[in-house]
Motif scaffolding. Structure first.
Motif, PDB file in Angstrom:
ATOM      1  N   ALA A 171       0.836  -1.196   0.000  1.00 25.97           N
ATOM      2  CA  ALA A 171       0.000   0.000   0.000  1.00 25.97           C
ATOM      3  C   ALA A 171       0.871   1.246   0.000  1.00 25.97           C
ATOM      4  O   ALA A 171       2.087   1.166   0.108  1.00 25.97           O
ATOM      5  N   ALA A 172       0.208   2.388  -0.112  1.00 27.24           N
ATOM      6  CA  ALA A 172       0.934   3.650  -0.176  1.00 27.24           C
ATOM      7  C   ALA A 172       1.907   3.764   0.983  1.00 27.24           C
ATOM      8  O   ALA A 172       1.562   3.459   2.127  1.00 27.24           O
ATOM      9  N   LEU A 232      -1.516  14.320   0.055  1.00 23.31           N
ATOM     10  CA  LEU A 232      -2.120  13.082  -0.448  1.00 23.31           C
ATOM     11  C   LEU A 232      -1.431  12.654  -1.736  1.00 23.31           C
ATOM     12  O   LEU A 232      -1.062  11.494  -1.928  1.00 23.31           O
ATOM     13  N   TYR A 288       2.109  11.394  -1.078  1.00 20.56           N
ATOM     14  CA  TYR A 288       2.199  10.158  -0.308  1.00 20.56           C
ATOM     15  C   TYR A 288       1.758   8.956  -1.125  1.00 20.56           C
ATOM     16  O   TYR A 288       2.372   7.896  -1.086  1.00 20.56           O
ATOM     17  N   THR A 289       0.684   9.163  -1.895  1.00 25.21           N
ATOM     18  CA  THR A 289       0.179   8.019  -2.661  1.00 25.21           C
ATOM     19  C   THR A 289       0.737   7.987  -4.078  1.00 25.21           C
ATOM     20  O   THR A 289       0.566   7.014  -4.781  1.00 25.21           O
ATOM     21  N   GLY A 307      -9.732  10.700  -6.938  1.00 28.47           N
ATOM     22  CA  GLY A 307      -8.935  10.802  -5.718  1.00 28.47           C
ATOM     23  C   GLY A 307      -9.429  11.923  -4.816  1.00 28.47           C
ATOM     24  O   GLY A 307      -9.566  11.752  -3.599  1.00 28.47           O
ATOM     25  N   ASP A 363      -5.705   2.994  -0.872  1.00 28.67           N
ATOM     26  CA  ASP A 363      -4.524   3.831  -0.627  1.00 28.67           C
ATOM     27  C   ASP A 363      -4.931   5.246  -0.225  1.00 28.67           C
ATOM     28  O   ASP A 363      -4.309   5.867   0.634  1.00 28.67           O
ATOM     29  N   ILE A 364      -5.965   5.757  -0.878  1.00 23.57           N
ATOM     30  CA  ILE A 364      -6.421   7.121  -0.558  1.00 23.57           C
ATOM     31  C   ILE A 364      -6.921   7.156   0.887  1.00 23.57           C
ATOM     32  O   ILE A 364      -6.585   8.062   1.654  1.00 23.57           O
ATOM     33  N   ALA A 378      -4.071   6.919   3.316  1.00 27.37           N
ATOM     34  CA  ALA A 378      -3.387   8.212   3.444  1.00 27.37           C
ATOM     35  C   ALA A 378      -4.161   9.118   4.392  1.00 27.37           C
ATOM     36  O   ALA A 378      -3.579   9.799   5.232  1.00 27.37           O
ATOM     37  N   VAL A 389      -2.444   3.253  -7.842  1.00 27.66           N
ATOM     38  CA  VAL A 389      -3.009   3.843  -6.620  1.00 27.66           C
ATOM     39  C   VAL A 389      -4.464   3.397  -6.525  1.00 27.66           C
ATOM     40  O   VAL A 389      -5.240   3.602  -7.457  1.00 27.66           O
ATOM     41  N   LEU A 441      -0.506   9.684  -6.350  1.00 27.11           N
ATOM     42  CA  LEU A 441      -1.681   9.870  -7.210  1.00 27.11           C
ATOM     43  C   LEU A 441      -1.425  11.018  -8.191  1.00 27.11           C
ATOM     44  O   LEU A 441      -1.073  12.115  -7.783  1.00 27.11           O
TER      45      LEU A 441
END
Lengths: 100, 994
Positions: B121-122, B540, B543-544, B560, B525-526, B529, B521, B546
């Motif tokens: 995961a992220a 965000l 970190y991800t 997202g 994952d969102i 975060a 992503v 995205l």
């Protein structure tokens, strides 16, 4: 890229110019004290909005110009030669053109 | 997905087959195909593997937003990775390759990763591979170690490590109006502005004009042709295959024109790409809109596409993309697509997330066999490598619930449309959320950039045309044309409103729902975060990752944001949006560099004696932009033997050196003397006519700017020389002072560096050599031209010249300048005489050796940190007058006794050498920043061993009888040295005065 309307050469890319600095600074006399020189050399406003700055048309006519630029939008409000005699000469020439 | 080429229809030319290779297999397509359409027609489904989990990926779109079909085009040095197959035109012999898979995209062993996906995961990598602090310092060491292995497993295509064999070009264009986008809105805007008399440039990233008209059935082609003919008839300049990738201030746009990307082989006559800088007065963005996905389980499986892509492959490329097709939508735009696909022979069913569907739309389906299911949305795709069935949900008052399963080989999704506001974002505009249309639209813009068509969220063609005309007329008015302007249509245009759907999920079901398929992503994952506190959109994103892939968030950003808004319990506009930055689509570095590569990386300056120097055995070196003689090797001499011989010859007899590259400035006017007196630290007020003076100039802040000599020719005329390195800076500085600060001074300055060719004649026999080269040798006698004397005279044959008796080498020496055209003649004359007395030509290396022996400073020492005292030139700072930098050079920090001062350096063991750039340390403390540094090193023929110049705290007096260490940690060499006065040879200067 900014585009600067040089009063001598016309609208040109800013890559032809070199940025000078704050055009409002009044440099003290050469024999002025350390404090006066310190302020003139190091103290600057971080203007949000329209500020006066000097630019050198270094890859063009090599004239130093005073550019009124908005630091927020990059809008250039006015451009004039830094040397007052040149500024006057240009004003005269423009007004002559306007007459004909 | 059982896709096949139809017998007829589409814009491809079936009479022009094109052969190409995919992963080494020969396939065929047609003129007018993209690589994606040709692969789809050939039944290829898995075209790549995803970035992190190696999930199979196929074609997801028909345009620049593509996130699945990222491929490598070409081999070896010509290989280019991460090309969107959906925008790559097919050409004969094209070689395409799947990416990020081994041994092949169909059987990828890396897919193993997806078994462990819950661990990936992220932020997983960073959290897991940080390592214990005790072992790896600040905790990043272990990551640095693991990163190499991880990067091998994750990633996209690989770039070639060989030099790029293609050539690229730069070009410039000007126009009144730049129109970006060649669809209905762009074409009508351009035509309207051109009809008003404006110079209009229209750019289109596709290889065909028409925009969405290209995706419509054959019947739309008449309108398309008419729009193009109108634009051409009004003189609109059109560039296809050209992407406006960035907008900049003051109407400047960056374009990349793909000149040769659709042509086989490397062209001898054409650049591959051309980078354009366009300067426009006004810009119209008719950049269209991009259809959004919906996040649901396995929404990245090959066989899941946007609805508009399905339409494009059908109508533009003559392909039936599937046989059993489910179309999932939440808006009106997919209905037309459904009927067209059914007409072409597919079995089609529609599921619409909305509660009500307008009767007009239902009427559209009348007479067809299309089944319509409302309040339904896709939940999960069945099938591992391709889609086999769709599990859908139905909406209840409690949310989504399991609805049923429907077999299909293609799922087309329309989750709404995002207007392409990216270019506007480049200018700093923040897009605003339009709740009704569920998309970001342009905010109010200033009066130079305008949006038209679907990029302004206008959804039907007629309104897009009117929008284009209206904006075109509006811009024409602003530019002073008198035209009638139609009222601009409002955003919207569907018969029923869109129902925003970003994610479909059912409680208790684990789904892998992709938000950004390029970076793998997921919706989880969102949320992760958010749980971990990354609640700002900008955090965000980082970190991800995205929206940080090559598509720049075209596909996933809105989903997202919506998920983050949901997690935060806020509305989308309250969460904000990320900023789009250039480029809109990736731009090859080659296009940006253009021809500025190799020898053309920067301008080259040659002296008028360049060829003469080469003919006489010079090896050249770069000094700034200048090519200067480095040394003149004889027989099999290397550089070391050559420069030592040259320097020794200068001290024994005479040497000649091309010094044309020194800056030369003519200073004229009644106030020239006063001007120089203010600029230089030493007095110039009483410099007699016919004399030169060495001068130092400071900056305002008291640091040394440059040094050089200034020669006086008359009451009002001076000739200034500067160092090669600082010539341009000094010139600009003098202009600044005269134009902005001392406007009352009547002085004119002009650079004459190019006008005069210069030669240093140095050595005990220099007078003899120079005398024999002059018309009238008497001018050179010690009485007529004493040390620092200046004279204007003629060389043999009437060559005008100016001579100053000045010395950089410490010998009796002259600098001779002639008009540039006489440079070669001057060298011929001087060299003819110098040869007779056993003289030599010398280059920059010997010049350095001579000046280091004398402790003369140059650019290496005057590095912008050094005061006049530091350089040992304090005596040149006049206490009796004012000059630039006088006040501030006395700041406390600049007058400390222990500042590093210029010193000479000699190795204790005279056989040792050391290197410039090394640190000077105390003998018992070889660490850290040291006490100073070495600026220059040479072998001294006069002293018979290596010497150096440098700066060390307190100067040489503080280090008397104290050994210092030249510490060179990179070379692991420490050399014990003694610190001496920088004047290591002839300290009293007797030799210059003979």
């Amino acid at each position: 890229m900014l585009r600067i309307a040089c009063p001598f050469c016309g609208l040109r890319d800013h890559s032809e110019f070199a940025y000078g600095g704050d055009a409002t600074v009044v440099y003290p006399a050469l024999d002025a004290g350390e404090d006066a020189w310190h302020d003139a050399v190091f103290m600057r406003e971080n203007v949000r909005g329209v500020q006066l700055e000097t630019w050198h048309h270094v890859n063009g006519c090599r004239m130093w110009l005073i550019v009124e630029r908005d630091t927020l939008t990059h809008e250039i409000v006015s451009v004039r030669p830094a040397h007052p005699e040149w500024a006057n000469a240009i004003t005269t020439e423009t007004s002559l053109k306007g007459d004909t | 997905m059982k896709s096949r080429r139809l017998e007829q229809g589409g814009r491809i030319d079936r009479t022009k087959p094109i052969g190409f290779a995919w992963d080494g297999k020969s396939l065929n397509g047609y003129q007018g195909d993209t690589l994606a359409s040709a692969l789809m027609a050939s039944g290829q489904q898995i075209l790549g593997r995803s970035f992190k989990y190696h999930r199979p990926r196929g074609i997801m779109s028909a345009g620049v937003e593509e996130s699945g079909a990222l491929v490598t085009i070409g081999k070896d040095s010509g290989a280019e990775p991460n090309i969107k197959a959906t925008t790559q035109e097919l050409f004969e012999g094209l070689e395409g390759f799947g990416q990020n898979a081994w041994p092949s995209v169909r059987y990828d062993l890396g897919a193993f990763n997806s078994l462990f996906s819950r661990f990936f995961a992220a932020g997983f990598y960073y959290k897991t591979f940080m390592g214990p602090k005790a072992l790896f310092g600040r905790g990043t060491g272990f990551w640095m170690f693991c990163e190499r292995l991880i990067r091998q497993a994750a990633g996209m295509g690989k770039a070639s490590r060989e030099p790029d064999p293609d050539c690229y070009d730069h070009a410039h264009a000007h126009c009144d109006v730049l129109v970006v986008g060649g669809g209905p809105a762009g074409l009508s805007a351009a035509t309207t502005a051109a009809r008003a008399g404006l110079d209009v440039l229209l750019v289109e990233q596709d290889f065909e004009l028409g925009g969405d008209l290209l995706n419509q059935p054959e019947s739309a082609n008449r309108q398309r042709k008419k729009l193009i003919a109108d634009a051409q008839g009004q003189g609109v300049r059109v560039m296809t295959r050209t992407t406006a990738f960035g907008l900049y201030d003051h109407g400047v746009a960056g374009l990349v024109e793909r000149v040769g990307d659709h042509l086989p082989g490397i062209s001898q006559n054409l650049p591959r790409q051309r980078f354009w800088i366009v300067r426009s007065s006004h810009i119209i963005l008719a950049t269209g809109a991009i259809e959004r996905q919906i996040a649901f389980g396995n929404n990245d499986r090959p066989g899941v596409m946007t609805a508009s892509a399905g339409r494009s492959y059908l109508n533009r490329f003559g392909i039936l993309p599937g046989e059993r097709i489910v179309i999932a939508t939440n808006n009106d735009s997919a209905y037309q697509t459904a009927t067209e696909l059914e007409d072409a022979g597919a079995v089609v069913s529609l599921i619409d997330a909305r509660e009500n569907v307008d009767s007009e739309l239902i009427g559209l389906l009348g007479g067809s066999n299309i089944s319509l299911r409302i309040r339904a949305a896709p939940l999960s795709v069945k099938g591992m490598r391709c889609i086999k069935a769709l599990e859908y949900t139905t909406a209840t008052s409690q949310g989504w619930e399991h609805g049923g399963v429907e077999d299909c080989d293609l799922l087309l999704v329309s989750g709404g449309w995002s207007p392409v506001v990216n270019l506007l974002s480049h200018l700093g505009y923040k897009p605003v959320w339009n709740r009704e249309q569920a998309c970001f639209v342009a905010p109010e813009t200033d009066s130079t950039v305008f949006m038209a068509g679907s990029s302004a969220a206008i959804w039907n063609h007629e309104d897009c045309l009117i929008s284009g005309q209206s904006v075109g007329a509006g811009v024409s008015k602003l530019l002073g044309c008198s035209v009638r302007q139609k009222k601009a249509p409002k955003a919207g245009g569907w018969v029923g409103p869109i129902k925003p759907v970003y994610e479909v999920a059912v409680k208790g079901r684990q789904l892998k729902s992709l938000v950004d398929p390029q970076h793998d992503v997921t919706t989880d994952d969102i949320r992760l975060a958010h749980r971990e506190g990354f609640v700002s959109v900008e955090h965000l994103k980082r970190y991800t990752t995205l929206g940080m892939a090559t598509d720049g968030g075209k596909v996933g950003n809105v989903i997202g944001l919506a998920l983050m808004a949901e997690a935060l319990g806020k509305d989308i506009p309250d969460v904000g949006t990320t900023t789009f930055r250039p480029p809109y689509t990736p731009v090859s570095i080659g296009a940006l560099r253009g021809r500025n590569v190799g020898e053309h990386f920067r301008p080259l300056r040659r002296t008028p004696m360049h060829d003469w120097n080469l003919e006489h055995g010079a090896t050249m070196t770069m000094a700034g932009l200048w090519h200067r003689p480095w040394y003149f090797a004889q027989q099999d001499e290397g550089i070391e033997q050559a420069y030592i011989r040259e320097a020794a010859t200068v001290r024994e007899t005479v040497g000649l050196c091309d010094v044309t590259s020194l800056g030369k400035i003519a200073i004229q006017g009644p106030d020239a003397t006063e001007f120089l007196n203010r600029v230089y630290t030493n007095p110039f007020a009483k410099l007699p006519i016919g004399k030169a003076r060495y001068g130092i100039m400071l900056r305002d802040d008291g640091i040394v700017m440059d040094d050089g000599t200034t020669w006086r020719f008359s009451e009002t005329e001076y000739f200034m020389t500067t160092t090669t390195a600082h010539a341009a800076k000094v010139m600009a500085w003098l202009e600044e002072l005269l134009q902005t600060r001392w406007q009352d001074l009547k002085v004119h300055v002009a650079s004459v560096s190019e006008q005069w060719a210069g030669c240093a004649v140095a050595g005990p026999k220099s007078r003899e050599v120079l005398m024999a080269s002059l018309d009238n040798e008497d001018v050179l006698s010690n009485e007529n031209l004493p040390f620092m004397g200046v004279v204007e005279t003629q060389m043999v044959g009437g060559i005008p010249c100016r001579i100053a008796r000045i010395s950089f080498s410490g010998e009796l020496a002259y600098e001779v300048y002639v008009p540039s055209d006489y440079g070669v003649s001057m060298m011929g004359l001087l060299w003819g005489q110098a040869k007779i007395v056993g003289g030599c030509l010398y280059g920059l290396e010997a010049l350095g050796a001579l000046r280091i022996e004398k402790g003369h400073v140059t650019g290496a020492e005057l590095d912008g940190r050094v005061t006049i005292e530091d350089a040992g030139l304090g005596k040149m700072a006049s206490p009796n007058k004012s000059y630039i930098g006088k006040s501030l050079k006395n700041r406390p920090e600049l007058v400390r006794e222990d500042r590093p001062r210029l010193v000479g350096i000699k190795p204790k063991d005279r056989s040792k050498t050391f290197h410039a750039g090394a640190i000077l340390c105390k003998q018992d403390q070889v660490s850290g920043m040291g006490e100073g540094w070495v600026t220059a090193v040479t072998h001294s023929p006069a002293l018979g061993h290596w010497i150096g110049l440098g700066f060390i705290a307190g100067g040489h007096e503080a280090w008397k009888d104290t050994t210092a260490i030249v510490a060179d940690p990179l070379r692991k060499e420490d050399v014990a040295v003694e610190i001496v006065s920088p004047h290591m040879f002839d300290p009293t200067g007797e030799r210059m005065h003979v």
